[in-house]
Design an enzyme around this catalytic site. Sequence first.
Site, PDB file in Angstrom:
ATOM      1  N   VAL A 132      33.457  -9.296  27.059  1.00  0.00           N
ATOM      2  CA  VAL A 132      33.489  -8.654  28.366  1.00  0.00           C
ATOM      3  C   VAL A 132      32.603  -7.408  28.355  1.00  0.00           C
ATOM      4  O   VAL A 132      32.830  -6.479  27.595  1.00  0.00           O
ATOM      5  CB  VAL A 132      34.932  -8.282  28.764  1.00  0.00           C
ATOM      6  CG1 VAL A 132      34.938  -7.591  30.130  1.00  0.00           C
ATOM      7  CG2 VAL A 132      35.817  -9.521  28.782  1.00  0.00           C
ATOM      8  N   LYS A 133      31.618  -7.421  29.225  1.00  0.00           N
ATOM      9  CA  LYS A 133      30.642  -6.337  29.303  1.00  0.00           C
ATOM     10  C   LYS A 133      31.109  -5.312  30.334  1.00  0.00           C
ATOM     11  O   LYS A 133      31.280  -5.636  31.517  1.00  0.00           O
ATOM     12  CB  LYS A 133      29.291  -6.926  29.700  1.00  0.00           C
ATOM     13  CG  LYS A 133      28.067  -6.120  29.329  1.00  0.00           C
ATOM     14  CD  LYS A 133      26.843  -6.968  29.650  1.00  0.00           C
ATOM     15  CE  LYS A 133      25.551  -6.272  29.287  1.00  0.00           C
ATOM     16  NZ  LYS A 133      24.395  -7.103  29.694  1.00  0.00           N
ATOM     17  N   VAL A 134      31.324  -4.078  29.866  1.00  0.00           N
ATOM     18  CA  VAL A 134      31.934  -3.030  30.689  1.00  0.00           C
ATOM     19  C   VAL A 134      31.002  -1.821  30.738  1.00  0.00           C
ATOM     20  O   VAL A 134      30.476  -1.402  29.705  1.00  0.00           O
ATOM     21  CB  VAL A 134      33.300  -2.611  30.103  1.00  0.00           C
ATOM     22  CG1 VAL A 134      33.943  -1.521  30.945  1.00  0.00           C
ATOM     23  CG2 VAL A 134      34.232  -3.817  29.980  1.00  0.00           C
TER      24      VAL A 134
ATOM     25  N   ALA B 153      29.504 -11.277  29.225  1.00  0.00           N
ATOM     26  CA  ALA B 153      29.641 -11.528  30.657  1.00  0.00           C
ATOM     27  C   ALA B 153      30.092 -10.231  31.323  1.00  0.00           C
ATOM     28  O   ALA B 153      31.107  -9.656  30.936  1.00  0.00           O
ATOM     29  CB  ALA B 153      30.663 -12.640  30.904  1.00  0.00           C
TER      30      ALA B 153
END
Length: 217
Positions: free
Chosen positions: A86-88, A60
């Site tokens: 968590v997509k950063v 996400a």
Amino acid sequence: MKFFIDTANLDQIKQANELGILDGVTTNPSLMAKEGITGHDNIMKHYVDICNIVNGDVSAEVIATEYDKIIKEGEALASLHENIVVKVPMIKDGIKAIKYLSSNNIKTNCTLVFSAGQALLAAKAGATYLSPFIGRLDDISYDGVSLIEQIVYIYNTHGFETEVLAASIRHSNHIIKCAEAGADVVTCPLDPILKLLDHPLTNIGLEKFLADYKKGN
């Protein structure tokens, strides 16, 4: 090698899951918008809906680009479901945020990666996954698969645990080439996965088997 599907379409996720080969999902705001999912609350709910379909990691993506905001958004996403990653983005504050999130047992996926140097930084920061965009590299006449080979070699040489997640997959041959290159994961739309099923000799052989069976009945 793990198979992730890159979409926000629940029907396609269900189809991939029913094949029995789905290991996870990646998505982003653009894919959400494509499905008509807009607004913070609707997007958050949709992430949970995805997590309830697939028994695997679901990336996400944060919208923020500043360290404190990435942390806040990342923690909120991670709290939605245990499967959330968590997509950063690969930016300075993104690397700092990956280090913080990883140190606090939150899985991360470093995205928009286009070089081995970026891959090194993400691994040093403790990213769970690294997403090199090979199709976009091909678009500018650079061999995207060669970058996968380079990153895999570096990670294996130095014992980094970050998994190489080949992204921006355009066709089924990309999947094969990434498997040969040692990618840990590929993420792509449903169509390239389904096209792995196809071969004219399979179709011809099946038709012959069925025709021969009918002759004896």
